[in-house]
Design a protein around this motif. Structure first.
Motif, PDB file in Angstrom:
ATOM      1  N   ASN A  77       0.802  -1.220   0.000  1.00 27.30           N
ATOM      2  CA  ASN A  77       0.000   0.000   0.000  1.00 27.30           C
ATOM      3  C   ASN A  77       0.837   1.274   0.000  1.00 27.30           C
ATOM      4  OD1 ASN A  77       0.855  -0.157   2.657  1.00 27.30           O
ATOM      5  ND2 ASN A  77      -1.167   0.209   3.560  1.00 27.30           N
ATOM      6  N   SER A 284      -3.520  -0.985  -3.689  1.00 26.98           N
ATOM      7  CA  SER A 284      -4.509  -0.546  -4.679  1.00 26.98           C
ATOM      8  C   SER A 284      -4.670  -1.570  -5.805  1.00 26.98           C
ATOM      9  CB  SER A 284      -4.103   0.812  -5.256  1.00 26.98           C
ATOM     10  OG  SER A 284      -2.837   0.733  -5.891  1.00 26.98           O
ATOM     11  N   ASP A 287      -6.781  -5.454  -3.777  1.00 25.04           N
ATOM     12  CA  ASP A 287      -7.628  -5.019  -2.666  1.00 25.04           C
ATOM     13  C   ASP A 287      -8.956  -5.761  -2.581  1.00 25.04           C
ATOM     14  OD1 ASP A 287      -8.864  -4.012  -4.907  1.00 25.04           O
ATOM     15  OD2 ASP A 287      -8.967  -1.933  -4.203  1.00 25.04           O
TER      16      ASP A 287
END
Length: 311
Positions: A77, A284, A287
């Motif tokens: 992340n 991202s 997820d």
């Protein structure tokens, strides 16, 4: 000369084995190294799941992934997406908190192939435990190497033998990969028998493949040899061998619970609450799923066998 011998505890994780070396009930750490796993060796069939580690969190440590064979795709992340291949280094500093996944690329899954490597966790010193998370990748040219007369040595991280690896560490340590031909003799970085003498306070040898002789004792694949502080042994390869040589300066007592490492229990408890409540952002590009918080009690003592970050 030898303080302790630790046998890796082999665990079958559904077609993929790991050998857990650290932490051990009688030896939690070697220098700042608080966790050491040998991944494989394994041969994945075409179409198998291979490595499929869903997103999970860390605090208070740096992870170091190093491969002998195979490939793993890292995502976290901080925005990092990076494949790691043999001889390269993925170094991720969790600090105050990071979430990452490790998987086999879908194309590689269809092809199958070998997997063999090491994963280490390095506990951060007090002043760096709450550092901002970061990720660094270094290719083979980032690690000083020596190759001559049956000995290959690569400095994966830290400082040793007058050389310094590219990755920036937070405390004094060394991590070296040896490939030794049968009959070759060599020695680990020097120890520190008293304050101010130079060298490292804590050192160990892990035999990933083959068999070595240290003093008059024999050690085989899956064994860690923890050296006495003042020991200056000669290591002889009794057959072609892969050995990881590691150590450094202690950073102080640490609590390890699941994927969390810290000097304070209340910080571990906060990380547990943050992960359970969804307050830690997923990568991202990965997820859609994650590893839930284990339903096991917290303890002020480091767990002897933390939950493995594999499927």
């Amino acid at each position: 000369m030898i303080e302790m011998v630790i046998d890796a505890r082999r665990k079958d994780l559904g077609g993929f084995e790991v050998g857990r070396v650290l932490p051990f009930h009688a030896r939690r750490m070697v220098g700042p190294f608080i966790f050491l796993d040998q991944m494989g060796p394994a041969e994945f069939a075409p179409g198998s799941e291979a490595i499929n580690v869903r997103p999970h969190p860390h605090i208070g440590l740096s992870t170091l992934t190093y491969l002998f064979e195979g490939e793993i795709m890292h995502r976290d992340n901080t925005g990092a997406t990076q494949a790691i291949r043999p001889g390269e280094v993925n170094w991720m500093t969790a600090g105050k908190g990071v979430v990452h996944s490790e998987r086999t690329d879908p194309l590689k899954k269809t092809q199958g192939g070998p997997m063999h490597g090491m994963q280490a966790w390095i506990a951060l010193p007090d002043e760096a435990e709450e550092a901002d998370p970061a990720f660094y990748h270094h290719g083979e040219d980032g690690q000083p190497a020596y190759d001559n007369n049956g000995m290959f040595a690569r400095l994966v991280a830290g400082e040793a033998y007058g050389a310094k690896a590219a990755v920036q560490t937070s405390s004094p340590l060394f991590y070296v990969h040896w490939e030794l031909a049968e009959g070759l003799r060599t020695a680990p970085p020097p120890g520190k028998s008293f304050v101010g003498s130079g060298g490292y306070t804590e050192r160990a040898l892990y035999v990933a493949k083959g068999e070595i002789e240290v003093g008059d004792r024999l050690f085989h694949a899956g064994q860690m040899v923890v050296l006495e502080p003042n020991a200056e042994p000669t290591v002889k390869a009794l057959q072609p061998s892969s050995v990881m040589v590691l150590g450094g300066e202690p950073v102080g007592p640490r609590i390890i619970w699941w994927n969390f490492v810290h000097s304070r229990q209340e910080r571990i408890d906060q990380a547990k609450a943050d992960w359970k409540a969804g307050r830690m952002t997923l990568p991202s590009e990965d997820d859609l799923e994650f590893i839930p918080l284990p339903d096991v009690p917290s303890t002020p003592e480091p767990a002897p066998d933390p939950v493995v970050n594999y499927p």
